[in-house]
Structures are given as C-alpha cells and as structure tokens.
Design a protein around this motif. Structure first.
Motif, PDB file in Angstrom:
ATOM      1  N   GLY A 226       2.139  49.797  60.498  1.00 61.00           N
ATOM      2  CA  GLY A 226       2.366  50.167  59.119  1.00 61.00           C
ATOM      3  C   GLY A 226       1.432  49.444  58.170  1.00 61.00           C
ATOM      4  N   GLY A 227       1.675  49.614  56.876  1.00 56.48           N
ATOM      5  CA  GLY A 227       0.894  48.935  55.848  1.00 56.48           C
ATOM      6  C   GLY A 227       0.090  49.854  54.963  1.00 56.48           C
ATOM      7  N   ASP A 228      -0.189  51.084  55.423  1.00 60.49           N
ATOM      8  CA  ASP A 228      -1.026  51.987  54.633  1.00 60.49           C
ATOM      9  C   ASP A 228      -0.400  52.319  53.283  1.00 60.49           C
ATOM     10  N   SER A 229       0.904  52.573  53.255  1.00 57.94           N
ATOM     11  CA  SER A 229       1.560  52.923  52.003  1.00 57.94           C
ATOM     12  C   SER A 229       1.457  51.786  50.990  1.00 57.94           C
ATOM     13  N   GLU A 230       1.750  50.572  51.421  1.00 58.94           N
ATOM     14  CA  GLU A 230       1.667  49.436  50.501  1.00 58.94           C
ATOM     15  C   GLU A 230       0.234  49.234  50.015  1.00 58.94           C
ATOM     16  N   ARG A 231      -0.746  49.449  50.885  1.00 56.93           N
ATOM     17  CA  ARG A 231      -2.142  49.281  50.459  1.00 56.93           C
ATOM     18  C   ARG A 231      -2.529  50.299  49.391  1.00 56.93           C
ATOM     19  N   VAL A 232      -2.107  51.549  49.569  1.00 61.90           N
ATOM     20  CA  VAL A 232      -2.403  52.574  48.563  1.00 61.90           C
ATOM     21  C   VAL A 232      -1.751  52.208  47.236  1.00 61.90           C
ATOM     22  N   LEU A 233      -0.487  51.785  47.283  1.00 59.68           N
ATOM     23  CA  LEU A 233       0.182  51.370  46.051  1.00 59.68           C
ATOM     24  C   LEU A 233      -0.544  50.196  45.397  1.00 59.68           C
ATOM     25  N   GLY A 234      -0.995  49.266  46.209  1.00 63.70           N
ATOM     26  CA  GLY A 234      -1.724  48.125  45.672  1.00 63.70           C
ATOM     27  C   GLY A 234      -3.006  48.542  44.974  1.00 63.70           C
ATOM     28  N   ARG A 235      -3.725  49.489  45.567  1.00 64.31           N
ATOM     29  CA  ARG A 235      -4.958  49.966  44.935  1.00 64.31           C
ATOM     30  C   ARG A 235      -4.657  50.752  43.662  1.00 64.31           C
ATOM     31  N   TRP A 236      -3.557  51.511  43.663  1.00 64.08           N
ATOM     32  CA  TRP A 236      -3.168  52.246  42.457  1.00 64.08           C
ATOM     33  C   TRP A 236      -2.798  51.276  41.336  1.00 64.08           C
ATOM     34  N   LEU A 237      -2.019  50.265  41.640  1.00 62.03           N
ATOM     35  CA  LEU A 237      -1.652  49.276  40.634  1.00 62.03           C
ATOM     36  C   LEU A 237      -2.888  48.588  40.062  1.00 62.03           C
ATOM     37  N   ALA A 238      -3.839  48.261  40.944  1.00 66.43           N
ATOM     38  CA  ALA A 238      -5.055  47.585  40.487  1.00 66.43           C
ATOM     39  C   ALA A 238      -5.910  48.498  39.619  1.00 66.43           C
ATOM     40  N   ALA A 239      -5.865  49.806  39.893  1.00 60.87           N
ATOM     41  CA  ALA A 239      -6.688  50.758  39.142  1.00 60.87           C
ATOM     42  C   ALA A 239      -6.045  51.198  37.838  1.00 60.87           C
ATOM     43  N   ARG A 240      -4.809  50.816  37.597  1.00 60.96           N
ATOM     44  CA  ARG A 240      -4.082  51.232  36.394  1.00 60.96           C
ATOM     45  C   ARG A 240      -3.593  49.989  35.643  1.00 60.96           C
ATOM     46  N   PRO A 241      -4.473  49.304  34.927  1.00 65.27           N
ATOM     47  CA  PRO A 241      -4.064  48.092  34.201  1.00 65.27           C
ATOM     48  C   PRO A 241      -2.866  48.366  33.285  1.00 65.27           C
ATOM     49  N   GLY A 242      -1.867  47.520  33.386  1.00 73.41           N
ATOM     50  CA  GLY A 242      -0.683  47.644  32.547  1.00 73.41           C
ATOM     51  C   GLY A 242       0.434  48.465  33.148  1.00 73.41           C
ATOM     52  N   VAL A 243       0.159  49.238  34.214  1.00 73.99           N
ATOM     53  CA  VAL A 243       1.206  50.098  34.756  1.00 73.99           C
ATOM     54  C   VAL A 243       2.296  49.288  35.461  1.00 73.99           C
ATOM     55  N   ARG A 244       1.960  48.098  35.932  1.00 70.99           N
ATOM     56  CA  ARG A 244       2.975  47.279  36.616  1.00 70.99           C
ATOM     57  C   ARG A 244       4.155  46.982  35.710  1.00 70.99           C
ATOM     58  N   ASP A 245       3.922  46.921  34.408  1.00 73.18           N
ATOM     59  CA  ASP A 245       5.015  46.664  33.481  1.00 73.18           C
ATOM     60  C   ASP A 245       5.863  47.900  33.212  1.00 73.18           C
ATOM     61  N   ARG A 246       5.429  49.057  33.722  1.00 72.84           N
ATOM     62  CA  ARG A 246       6.156  50.304  33.500  1.00 72.84           C
ATOM     63  C   ARG A 246       6.915  50.778  34.733  1.00 72.84           C
ATOM     64  N   VAL A 247       6.688  50.139  35.857  1.00 77.25           N
ATOM     65  CA  VAL A 247       7.332  50.582  37.099  1.00 77.25           C
ATOM     66  C   VAL A 247       8.062  49.422  37.768  1.00 77.25           C
ATOM     67  N   ARG A 248       8.939  49.794  38.670  1.00 71.34           N
ATOM     68  CA  ARG A 248       9.611  48.816  39.525  1.00 71.34           C
ATOM     69  C   ARG A 248       9.273  49.144  40.969  1.00 71.34           C
ATOM     70  N   ILE A 249       8.897  48.132  41.696  1.00 69.62           N
ATOM     71  CA  ILE A 249       8.448  48.298  43.076  1.00 69.62           C
ATOM     72  C   ILE A 249       9.526  47.791  44.028  1.00 69.62           C
ATOM     73  N   ALA A 250       9.898  48.650  44.985  1.00 71.57           N
ATOM     74  CA  ALA A 250      10.828  48.268  46.047  1.00 71.57           C
ATOM     75  C   ALA A 250      10.116  48.415  47.386  1.00 71.57           C
ATOM     76  N   THR A 251      10.262  47.430  48.251  1.00 72.90           N
ATOM     77  CA  THR A 251       9.713  47.553  49.594  1.00 72.90           C
ATOM     78  C   THR A 251      10.732  47.043  50.599  1.00 72.90           C
ATOM     79  N   LYS A 252      10.477  47.351  51.875  1.00 75.73           N
ATOM     80  CA  LYS A 252      11.420  47.000  52.935  1.00 75.73           C
ATOM     81  C   LYS A 252      10.700  46.205  54.024  1.00 75.73           C
ATOM     82  N   LEU A 253      11.495  45.469  54.784  1.00 78.11           N
ATOM     83  CA  LEU A 253      10.933  44.736  55.929  1.00 78.11           C
ATOM     84  C   LEU A 253      11.941  44.725  57.067  1.00 78.11           C
ATOM     85  N   GLY A 254      11.427  44.472  58.268  1.00 75.92           N
ATOM     86  CA  GLY A 254      12.292  44.350  59.439  1.00 75.92           C
ATOM     87  C   GLY A 254      12.059  45.395  60.499  1.00 75.92           C
TER      88      GLY A 254
END
Length: 317
Positions: free
Chosen positions: A58-86
């Motif tokens: 796994g990891g592809d989904s989180e990487r895409v989200l990470g690149r999207w967050l980096a490409a959209r300055p300020g969007v992190r303050d408009r969204v909530r991120i949930a992830t899972k482990l195990g």
C-alpha cells in the motif's frame, strides 16, 4: 493542530483507489470538486491499495493525497484527513495472515510512514483498520495514547471491530486518561445481508454494521461511518447485479419502499440510500471515480426525508 474547519457536508470522500486504478489527474479533480462543494472529510489508509499496486504494497493513496495537499496551498485548513493502520501486508502476497497488526511498535511505525507519505504533521482521525487478536487491545490503546498525547492525531476510531473490543478499548483509555475511540467505520447500506453471510469485499468477521454495534454507538455517542453504502453502483446501474447475500424476501420489500420514496423525492435509489444514512446520523463514504458520481452524492446528502418517509423506509422488512 490548527485545522479548525467546521464540517459542511456529511459525505466522506474515500481515496482507496487513488494512485492505482484512479490516476493522479482524476484523483486531483475529484478532490478539488469535493472541496469546492463543501466536502471536508477525506479517508484513506496505509494499505491502500496493495491489491492493485505494482509492488503488492500500500501507500499509493496516501502519496497522491500528499502531493495534492502540497500542490494546493491552504487547502489543509479546509479539509480533515483520516487514515487507517494495521492491515498493510508485511510483504507482497502476505495478506491476510501476514499483516502489520496493532502492536505498539506496529502502530508507531505505520503511523510515522503515513505522516511521511501524506506530508503532514498530524491527522484529524486515525483508525484501527481491523482487529488484531494477537495483540491485547490495551497495548494498542496505549500506543494510540502516545499519538494523541503528542498531538499527532485529533481523534481515534476503529473499523471492523466487534462492540465488545471497542468497549474494552474505551474502558482502558479511561483508566490511563487518554482519548477514547469515538468513531466506528463499518460496511453499511440500506439493504440487509442474510444472516451468516457477508457482502463482497468484506473480509472481516465484524465488518458489517450490526444492530449491536449501532446500539453501542448510539448509547455512547460514537460517530458511525458507512463504507460501500451504494453497493458499488448496483442500486442504479442495470449492468450490475445486487450481490447475492442481499437476495431475500425482506429486501424485496425494502427495494419496493426505496423505489416509492425515491420517486417521491425525485432522486435515484442510491441518492435516497445516502439521504437515509444521513437522516440516521450516519456519515456515508463515497469511493467513486467520476465527477458526476461525486456531484450526485454531494446533492444526495442534502436531500430532506420527511419523518413519514423515513419511517416507511425503516419499517420495510
């Protein structure tokens, strides 16, 4: 944590297939549209999507989200991120017997990897992806306490866990003074599976929302998230059959009630199912790959159902 956005839509955007079957361009378009229309919660996992990835991990989904967050300055303050482990495979092909699990070390290491791939300092909700009977739930709770205590996650929840383990986890959190699990993520839709069966894709013994789990959540104020609420499009797509575990007389009556109410409110079956979830205080999750699917779902969660329509949908058995 500085993310203090107020949720404006109850819909959750599921990012499971981002970076694998859904390419990055489409993933970015879905994320942009979701935020434009008032969406807040985005859900992923460290194991998404190992079964569709080139290396079996796994990891592809989180990487895409990470690149999207980096490409959209300020969007992190408009969204909530949930992830899972195990649930991440220990190596390609090792799932389900060889998966990371929920030991203290596994939780710590997996979460560090998620933060790195997402490119964030903290997340808003961390899920235990599926139960791990090899590890005492108290050990897992203590690992979560380290993360919440350090401000690395705002909340913690559990997916695919029985109610009794949730209660044990919450009781231990109270004993040690840490934040308790406050959300459940389970498979749930309007139709009901036959007793003793599971829907396609639900590998977990306690993955389908039961009356007991729902009663526990209601009694203790836990939020409920519903994955696969639309049966992968089978409610409305004639090319897709409703899965066999839902084939029984009770669901014939439920489908009839669903058709009646859908016609009354001018919506599709799937949209009515999403509206029904929201009317019951459940947060539905959408994993679609097309903008029109997202638009329809965003409209659906704002559809009002009268108390009489809701009662009619509930009474069909």
């Amino acid at each position: 944590m500085t993310n203090a956005v107020s949720p404006t839509s109850p819909l959750v955007l599921g990012a499971m297939m981002f970076g694998t079957t859904i390419d990055e361009h489409t993933s970015f378009a879905l994320l942009d549209r979701f935020v434009e229309r008032g969406g807040v919660w985005i859900d992923t996992a460290d194991c998404y999507s190992f079964w569709a990835s080139a290396d079996g991990q796994g990891g592809d989904s989180e990487r895409v989200l990470g690149r999207w967050l980096a490409a959209r300055p300020g969007v992190r303050d408009r969204v909530r991120i949930a992830t899972k482990l195990g649930a991440e495979p220990l190596w390609s092909g090792s799932w389900p017997s060889g998966r990371a699990g929920l030991s203290r070390r596994a939780v710590r290491d997996a979460f560090a990897g998620s933060l790195d791939r997402l490119g964030v300092e903290a997340v808003d909700l961390l899920w235990l992806h599926q139960e791990d009977r090899r590890t005492p739930i108290e050990e897992t709770v203590e690992a979560l306490a380290e993360l919440t205590g350090a401000g690395l996650t705002r909340r913690v929840g559990a997916s695919n866990h029985p109610a009794w383990r949730i209660e044990r986890a919450r009781a231990h959190a109270r004993v040690i003074g840490s934040l308790p699990l406050d959300a459940l993520q389970l498979n749930a839709t309007y139709l009901r599976v036959r007793p003793g069966t599971r829907p396609p894709g639900v590998e977990h013994r306690f993955g389908v929302l039961s009356d007991e789990q729902r009663d526990y959540a209601d009694a203790h104020g836990l939020e409920v998230w519903a994955y696969t609420p639309l049966l992968a499009g089978a409610y409305d797509n004639p090319a897709k059959e409703i899965p066999e575990p839902y084939d029984h007389v009770g669901n014939e009556r439920r489908l009839a009630a669903l058709d009646e109410v859908s016609a009354e409110i001018g919506a599709t079956r799937g949209q009515t199912v999403l509206a029904w979830h929201v009317a019951h205080g459940v947060r539905p999750m959408l994993g679609g790959s097309k903008l029109d699917q997202l638009d329809a779902a965003m409209e659906a969660v704002r559809l009002p159902l009268t108390s009489e329509q809701l009662a009619r949908l509930d009474a069909a058995v």
